[in-house]
Write an enzyme that holds these catalytic residues in place. Structure first.
Site, PDB file in Angstrom:
ATOM      1  N   SER A   1       0.835  -1.209   0.000  1.00  0.00           N
ATOM      2  CA  SER A   1       0.000   0.000   0.000  1.00  0.00           C
ATOM      3  C   SER A   1       0.868   1.256   0.000  1.00  0.00           C
ATOM      4  CB  SER A   1      -0.893   0.024   1.249  1.00  0.00           C
ATOM      5  OG  SER A   1      -1.667  -1.143   1.325  1.00  0.00           O
TER       6      SER A   1
ATOM      7  N   GLU B   1      -5.983   0.752 -13.833  1.00  0.00           N
ATOM      8  CA  GLU B   1      -5.972  -0.595 -13.243  1.00  0.00           C
ATOM      9  C   GLU B   1      -7.210  -0.796 -12.356  1.00  0.00           C
ATOM     10  OE1 GLU B   1      -2.245  -1.558 -11.408  1.00  0.00           O
ATOM     11  OE2 GLU B   1      -3.101  -3.110 -10.137  1.00  0.00           O
TER      12      GLU B   1
HETATM   13  C1  LIG Z   1      -2.851 -12.364  -6.827  1.00  0.00           C
HETATM   14  C2  LIG Z   1      -2.191 -11.026  -6.706  1.00  0.00           C
HETATM   15  C3  LIG Z   1      -1.724 -10.385  -7.838  1.00  0.00           C
HETATM   16  C4  LIG Z   1      -1.050  -9.175  -7.746  1.00  0.00           C
HETATM   17  N1  LIG Z   1      -0.509  -8.616  -8.873  1.00  0.00           N
HETATM   18  C5  LIG Z   1       0.346  -7.558  -8.742  1.00  0.00           C
HETATM   19  C6  LIG Z   1       1.112  -7.092  -9.854  1.00  0.00           C
HETATM   20  O1  LIG Z   1       0.982  -7.596 -10.986  1.00  0.00           O
HETATM   21  N2  LIG Z   1       1.994  -6.090  -9.659  1.00  0.00           N
HETATM   22  C7  LIG Z   1       2.172  -5.502  -8.441  1.00  0.00           C
HETATM   23  O2  LIG Z   1       2.998  -4.595  -8.343  1.00  0.00           O
HETATM   24  N3  LIG Z   1       1.448  -5.909  -7.368  1.00  0.00           N
HETATM   25  C8  LIG Z   1       0.559  -6.930  -7.480  1.00  0.00           C
HETATM   26  N4  LIG Z   1      -0.135  -7.376  -6.379  1.00  0.00           N
HETATM   27  C9  LIG Z   1       0.076  -6.751  -5.089  1.00  0.00           C
HETATM   28  C10 LIG Z   1      -1.106  -5.972  -4.530  1.00  0.00           C
HETATM   29  O3  LIG Z   1      -1.352  -4.816  -5.280  1.00  0.00           O
HETATM   30  C11 LIG Z   1      -0.785  -5.683  -3.042  1.00  0.00           C
HETATM   31  O4  LIG Z   1      -0.894  -6.933  -2.370  1.00  0.00           O
HETATM   32  C12 LIG Z   1      -1.695  -4.658  -2.435  1.00  0.00           C
HETATM   33  O5  LIG Z   1      -1.421  -3.380  -2.960  1.00  0.00           O
HETATM   34  C13 LIG Z   1      -1.554  -4.594  -0.902  1.00  0.00           C
HETATM   35  O6  LIG Z   1      -0.221  -4.506  -0.509  1.00  0.00           O
HETATM   36  P1  LIG Z   1       0.336  -5.509   0.623  1.00  0.00           P
HETATM   37  O7  LIG Z   1      -0.055  -6.872   0.252  1.00  0.00           O
HETATM   38  O8  LIG Z   1       1.765  -5.220   0.829  1.00  0.00           O
HETATM   39  O9  LIG Z   1      -0.476  -5.127   1.942  1.00  0.00           O
HETATM   40  P2  LIG Z   1      -0.070  -4.003   3.017  1.00  0.00           P
HETATM   41  O10 LIG Z   1       0.169  -2.708   2.340  1.00  0.00           O
HETATM   42  O11 LIG Z   1       0.977  -4.538   3.901  1.00  0.00           O
HETATM   43  O12 LIG Z   1      -1.430  -3.888   3.843  1.00  0.00           O
HETATM   44  C14 LIG Z   1      -1.819  -4.843   4.815  1.00  0.00           C
HETATM   45  C15 LIG Z   1      -3.156  -4.402   5.404  1.00  0.00           C
HETATM   46  O13 LIG Z   1      -2.992  -3.133   6.052  1.00  0.00           O
HETATM   47  C16 LIG Z   1      -3.909  -2.210   5.503  1.00  0.00           C
HETATM   48  N5  LIG Z   1      -3.302  -0.866   5.485  1.00  0.00           N
HETATM   49  C17 LIG Z   1      -2.122  -0.527   4.928  1.00  0.00           C
HETATM   50  N6  LIG Z   1      -1.919   0.786   5.074  1.00  0.00           N
HETATM   51  C18 LIG Z   1      -2.996   1.292   5.718  1.00  0.00           C
HETATM   52  C19 LIG Z   1      -3.398   2.591   6.142  1.00  0.00           C
HETATM   53  N7  LIG Z   1      -2.643   3.657   5.900  1.00  0.00           N
HETATM   54  N8  LIG Z   1      -4.579   2.706   6.769  1.00  0.00           N
HETATM   55  C20 LIG Z   1      -5.366   1.631   6.988  1.00  0.00           C
HETATM   56  N9  LIG Z   1      -5.054   0.382   6.617  1.00  0.00           N
HETATM   57  C21 LIG Z   1      -3.888   0.217   5.967  1.00  0.00           C
HETATM   58  C22 LIG Z   1      -4.193  -2.692   4.104  1.00  0.00           C
HETATM   59  O14 LIG Z   1      -5.407  -2.170   3.603  1.00  0.00           O
HETATM   60  C23 LIG Z   1      -4.245  -4.190   4.343  1.00  0.00           C
HETATM   61  O15 LIG Z   1      -5.489  -4.537   4.860  1.00  0.00           O
HETATM   62  C24 LIG Z   1      -0.876  -8.558  -6.484  1.00  0.00           C
HETATM   63  C25 LIG Z   1      -1.381  -9.191  -5.330  1.00  0.00           C
HETATM   64  C26 LIG Z   1      -2.007 -10.411  -5.429  1.00  0.00           C
HETATM   65  C27 LIG Z   1      -2.467 -11.080  -4.162  1.00  0.00           C
END
Ligand SMILES: Cc1cc2nc3c(=O)[nH]c(=O)nc-3n(C[C@H](O)[C@H](O)[C@H](O)COP(=O)(O)OP(=O)(O)OC[C@H]3O[C@@H](n4cnc5c(N)ncnc54)[C@H](O)[C@@H]3O)c2cc1C
Length: 383
Positions: free
Chosen positions: A136, A246
């Site tokens: 995020s 996207e």
């Molecule tokens: C199957 C799949 C395909 C994907 N494809 C791609 C791709 O092609 N390219 C790419 O770059 N990425 C890709 N992603 C990544 C995806 O975009 C990220 O998983 C997503 O943006 C969330 O990031 P994170 O998993 O690091 O969660 P985190 O950012 O660690 O968040 C964890 C939790 O904390 C919450 N959170 C975080 N910050 C805050 C805040 N400020 N306030 C409140 N809550 C918060 C989030 O909402 C979430 O619930 C993919 C993911 C999956 C699972």
């Protein structure tokens, strides 16, 4: 009365029919096999390219069809008919995530080298934003591109990269100036056969099984100067632009799939009998289906409003964020209610509901979580 409904035209509906025919004939029959085995084959991209479906809204001079933005929405709605969310997502990464920055920010040389083969489906693209320690919080990324004579040296890693194991090229964001905050990131186009680029592993997932998702490492990966995409220091702003497309395409595909799930549940509620009548005649089920129909309709109209604004040349971040949030919430509610309506058969691997249930959960996480969408909307409301 015409069957064309706002915001589409007769031409959009003709396109819809040709995509639908293609998807039902060429893709849907293989969906279960691709879900259960090793991903869908690369020829899907070349066949879609040959049919012209990868370049619907791109200019004709690069092999596109020169259509408007709504043609892209039609594709997102129809590709899901293959019954494989993973395939639809992988195609969306190509058409609406990794490749648009090449068209918008690329040099003419980059367009000749990457955009033209991407629209033909000959070069498969992936998009490298997310990292193990930064999802995020995009600006928290740790991958660096250090300026050296004649180019850049990249070190770091990206995770959850759709198409990552099969791609020929990646649209990458990396830090080019650690001290410059949001102005310290830049985009690059990376050939995946560049020394130092490595697919570290593919990840197993709850759903989207036909799509490969990779972790990629970059070790002293040298990129020449002409790999820079757009201006140095503008990567964060340019990827923020990309994320709007996207999110909207994700929302459009998701709600179209939810509508199909609703229709399947409705049909089942008419044919499945308990206690002497179709289950849809029990008020609890009837009201559940009424809620599903209402919420799908409302969310889809929000998607169309956002898409219509994009089509008019606007940049409707507020509506796109709302559409992404609402379609995710509605889709999860609808698919879960549908599983309930299908009873034990819904939970069985022999019925497709379980796949839709697993696949649909991703939209609330990928491309910006529900919480991130709420933050964007809150900010735009002045909070
Ligand atoms: C199957 C799949 C395909 C994907 N494809 C791609 C791709 O092609 N390219 C790419 O770059 N990425 C890709 N992603 C990544 C995806 O975009 C990220 O998983 C997503 O943006 C969330 O990031 P994170 O998993 O690091 O969660 P985190 O950012 O660690 O968040 C964890 C939790 O904390 C919450 N959170 C975080 N910050 C805050 C805040 N400020 N306030 C409140 N809550 C918060 C989030 O909402 C979430 O619930 C993919 C993911 C999956 C699972």
């Amino acid at each position: 009365m015409s069957s064309v409904t706002w915001p589409f035209t007769e031409e959009h509906e003709q396109l819809r029919k040709s995509i639908r025919d293609f998807v039902e004939k060429e893709l849907a029959p293989h969906a279960s096999e691709w879900e259960e085995k090793e991903y869908f084959p690369d020829w899907v991209f070349t066949k879609l390219g040959e049919a012209g479906f990868l370049g619907l809204a791109y200019p004709e001079e690069y092999g596109g069809s020169g259509g408007d933005y709504l043609t892209t929405i039609v594709l997102a709605e129809e590709i899901g008919r293959c019954n494989s969310g993973g395939l639809a997502m992988a195609v969306g990464v190509q058409t609406d995530m990794a490749v648009p920055p090449v068209h918008k920010f690329g040099t003419e040389e980059q367009k000749q080298r990457y955009l033209i083969p991407a629209l033909k489906g000959e070069k498969i693209f992936c998009l490298g934003i997310t990292e193990p320690n930064a999802g995020s919080d995009v600006a928290g990324m740790e991958t660096t591109a250090k300026k050296v004579d004649g180019g850049w040296v990249v070190n770091g890693r990206k995770i959850f990269i759709t198409n990552g194991a099969r791609a020929h090229a990646m649209t990458l964001i990396a830090k080019t100036d650690k001290e410059a905050g949001h102005a310290g990131m830049s985009l690059f186009i990376v050939d995946t056969d560049t020394p130092g680029f490595e697919v570290a592993r593919t990840l197993e997932k709850l759903g989207m099984h036909s799509s490969d998702t990779a972790e990629i490492t970059f070790t002293d990966m040298f990129l020449p100067d002409d790999a820079l995409l757009g201006n140095e220091g503008e990567g964060f702003y340019n990827i923020s632009w990309e994320l709007q497309g996207e999110r909207l395409i994700g929302a459009a595909g998701t709600i179209a799939s939810s509508r199909r799930v609703f229709e399947a549940a409705l049909a089942y509620a008419k044919e499945r009998h308990t206690f002497g009548k179709p289950i849809g005649k029990h008020q609890v089920i009837r009201h559940k289906l009424a809620d599903m129909a209402t919420e799908v309709e409302a969310a889809q109209q929000l998607v169309y409003t956002a898409a219509w604004k994009v089509n008019r040349g606007e940049y409707p971040v507020r509506e796109i964020s709302m559409a992404k949030l609402l379609t995710g919430l509605v889709s999860w509610k609808v698919v879960d209610a549908a599983m309930q309506i299908f009873g034990g058969y819904g939970y069985s691997m022999e019925f497709p509901i379980q796949r839709a249930w697993r696949d649909s959960r991703l939209i609330r996480i990928g491309g910006g979580t529900d919480e991130v969408m709420r933050d964007v909307i809150g900010k735009m409301e002045g909070l």
